[in-house]
Scaffold this active site. Structure first.
Site, PDB file in Angstrom:
ATOM      1  N   THR A  16       0.817  -1.222   0.000  1.00  0.00           N
ATOM      2  CA  THR A  16       0.000   0.000   0.000  1.00  0.00           C
ATOM      3  C   THR A  16       0.842   1.260   0.000  1.00  0.00           C
ATOM      4  O   THR A  16       0.478   2.259  -0.625  1.00  0.00           O
ATOM      5  CB  THR A  16      -0.909   0.011   1.257  1.00  0.00           C
ATOM      6  OG1 THR A  16      -1.758  -1.118   1.174  1.00  0.00           O
ATOM      7  CG2 THR A  16      -1.770   1.253   1.325  1.00  0.00           C
ATOM      8  N   SER A  62       0.112  -9.911  -0.867  1.00  0.00           N
ATOM      9  CA  SER A  62      -0.668 -11.162  -0.899  1.00  0.00           C
ATOM     10  C   SER A  62      -0.106 -12.103  -1.967  1.00  0.00           C
ATOM     11  O   SER A  62      -0.421 -13.290  -1.984  1.00  0.00           O
ATOM     12  CB  SER A  62      -2.139 -10.901  -1.211  1.00  0.00           C
ATOM     13  OG  SER A  62      -2.560  -9.716  -0.624  1.00  0.00           O
ATOM     14  N   THR A  92       1.464  -4.884   4.159  1.00  0.00           N
ATOM     15  CA  THR A  92       1.255  -5.349   5.535  1.00  0.00           C
ATOM     16  C   THR A  92       0.647  -6.748   5.591  1.00  0.00           C
ATOM     17  O   THR A  92       0.811  -7.447   6.590  1.00  0.00           O
ATOM     18  CB  THR A  92       0.323  -4.384   6.296  1.00  0.00           C
ATOM     19  OG1 THR A  92      -0.904  -4.269   5.566  1.00  0.00           O
ATOM     20  CG2 THR A  92       0.959  -3.024   6.472  1.00  0.00           C
ATOM     21  N   THR A 279      -1.491 -22.636  18.774  1.00  0.00           N
ATOM     22  CA  THR A 279      -2.795 -22.199  19.265  1.00  0.00           C
ATOM     23  C   THR A 279      -3.436 -21.128  18.385  1.00  0.00           C
ATOM     24  O   THR A 279      -2.748 -20.316  17.770  1.00  0.00           O
ATOM     25  CB  THR A 279      -2.707 -21.674  20.720  1.00  0.00           C
ATOM     26  OG1 THR A 279      -3.998 -21.146  21.096  1.00  0.00           O
ATOM     27  CG2 THR A 279      -1.684 -20.572  20.871  1.00  0.00           C
ATOM     28  N   GLN A 280      -4.765 -21.146  18.354  1.00  0.00           N
ATOM     29  CA  GLN A 280      -5.497 -20.102  17.626  1.00  0.00           C
ATOM     30  C   GLN A 280      -5.472 -18.781  18.396  1.00  0.00           C
ATOM     31  O   GLN A 280      -5.820 -17.741  17.845  1.00  0.00           O
ATOM     32  CB  GLN A 280      -6.953 -20.536  17.412  1.00  0.00           C
ATOM     33  CG  GLN A 280      -7.075 -21.733  16.493  1.00  0.00           C
ATOM     34  CD  GLN A 280      -8.515 -22.231  16.335  1.00  0.00           C
ATOM     35  OE1 GLN A 280      -9.471 -21.545  16.682  1.00  0.00           O
ATOM     36  NE2 GLN A 280      -8.660 -23.430  15.825  1.00  0.00           N
TER      37      GLN A 280
HETATM   38  N1  ASP Z   1      -2.692  -5.580   0.196  1.00  0.00           N
HETATM   39  C1  ASP Z   1      -1.630  -4.755   0.685  1.00  0.00           C
HETATM   40  C2  ASP Z   1      -0.350  -5.565   0.720  1.00  0.00           C
HETATM   41  O1  ASP Z   1      -0.154  -6.304   1.625  1.00  0.00           O
HETATM   42  C3  ASP Z   1      -1.947  -4.208   2.027  1.00  0.00           C
HETATM   43  C4  ASP Z   1      -0.885  -3.292   2.619  1.00  0.00           C
HETATM   44  O2  ASP Z   1       0.144  -3.030   2.086  1.00  0.00           O
HETATM   45  O3  ASP Z   1      -1.136  -2.800   3.719  1.00  0.00           O
HETATM   46  O4  ASP Z   1       0.445  -5.467  -0.184  1.00  0.00           O
END
Ligand code: ASP
Length: 345
Positions: A16, A62, A92, A279-280
């Site tokens: 992001t 992702s 993130t 653990t969860q």
């Molecule tokens: N979808 C973004 C990523 O992980 C989210 C972010 O950067 O906060 O690349």
């Protein structure tokens, strides 16, 4: 060392922090690094030598893969002699996985590797990206008595620095996106940056960096829920080619004790598949001796994940499988702390 002699490599992977809106869909897509430099003129005010390396194309995190971790680790290996610290700009969503993986892959690290990113793109007025980037650079450059202040793989976000392999992304909206429930922050940034020295790992002797570049992702995850059926459990445990399964359990490592469940686990273990109990819960850890339900798992050879995060568990398994550990030998390695990812009692 005067600040003018300190050199930092900023590695831009995407996320992001460097995204812009696609005018056609309205969705955020990664953009190139020049945009970040334009948005943060403060970078020129640092007295350090700042160089940048951009992955092309930059990605939404992702899309991260173990191969990408290998590229990152090799980039750090190759530029290690030239820099005093590294800042990795990363999405993130999977930042905790990447930080965990790098903490295992970069053995003998004596220089800071700080991951950061943002919840709002750096071009937006209320962005958190500027603060994060500027503080991450300061931390990567911080030295005392001729050694790095934090020679670890860390995540800096909002106002805290965490040991990377202890973190979890817990908030998709707030600026404080990360938590490290089982380990205290390594630093807090207020008017000044306060380092939490007793919790930072310092090498006891000068060591060379050894970079491990084989990650083996033949693992599966079995997350328990009330009502889980034998079909689901069987399908996961019988996944072709896997050597380990993360069993995401309740509370302090508890699971159902129905016969069919224990016997499927027993069968998998007898086939040399390591069942790794994580653990969860986000805080606390696995203690299979606390309840009968946990003890039943221990008795059949399920391995405790202690207070490891799910993200670090994934990376640790891939790392150890990549080194060739299987079965009992893998179980023995999982019980050890490689890079401070679990609390040793
Ligand atoms: N979808 C973004 C990523 O992980 C989210 C972010 O950067 O906060 O690349």
């Amino acid at each position: 060392m005067s600040s003018g002699n300190i050199s930092i490599l900023i590695i831009y992977t995407g996320g992001t922090i460097g995204m812009k809106q696609n005018p056609e869909t309205g969705a955020l897509v990664p953009f190139n690094f020049e945009q970040i430099e334009q948005e943060v003129p403060e970078l020129k005010k640092f007295g350090y030598r700042l160089n940048t390396y951009s992955f092309d194309p930059p990605i939404d995190s992702s899309d991260i893969t173990p191969d990408f971790w290998v590229k990152l680790a090799l980039l750090i290996r190759d530029s290690y002699p030239k820099y005093d610290g590294f800042v990795i700009l990363h999405g993130t969503d999977t930042m905790s996985f990447t930080a965990s993986a790098l903490s295992f892959m970069l053995e003998g690290l004596t220089k800071p590797v700080v991951l950061t990113g943002s919840q709002l793109p750096i071009g937006m007025l209320r962005t958190d990206g500027k603060e994060n980037l500027i503080s991450a650079i300061e931390i990567a450059a911080a030295r005392q008595n001729n050694q790095a202040m934090v020679p670890e793989v860390t995540i800096f976000f909002e106002n805290r620095l965490y040991r990377g392999n202890r973190t979890t992304k817990h908030n998709a909206e707030h600026f404080n996106a990360f938590r490290s429930d089982n380990y205290p922050p390594l630093a807090e940034a207020g008017i000044s940056i306060r380092f939490n020295f007793p919790f930072i790992h310092y090498p006891t002797q000068q060591q060379d960096l050894v970079v491990h570049t084989t990650m083996d992702s033949s693992i599966a995850v079995l997350k328990l829920f009330p009502g889980i059926t034998p079909n689901v459990v069987e399908a996961i445990l019988n996944t072709k080619g896997i050597h380990a399964v993360i069993l995401e359990t309740y509370g302090s490592g508890n699971a159902l004790t129905q016969k069919w469940f224990l016997s499927l686990l027993r069968k998998a273990i007898s086939n040399n598949i390591v069942v790794y109990n994580v653990t969860q819960c986000k805080a606390g850890g696995v203690d299979m001796e606390k309840y009968e339900n946990g003890l039943a798992l221990k008795k059949i050879g399920v391995v405790s994940g202690s207070d490891i995060t799910y993200e670090a568990a994934v990376a640790k398994l891939m790392f150890l499988l990549g080194k060739g550990y299987r079965g009992r030998l893998l179980a023995a390695e999982l019980a050890k702390s490689i890079a401070g990812e679990i609390t040793m009692k």
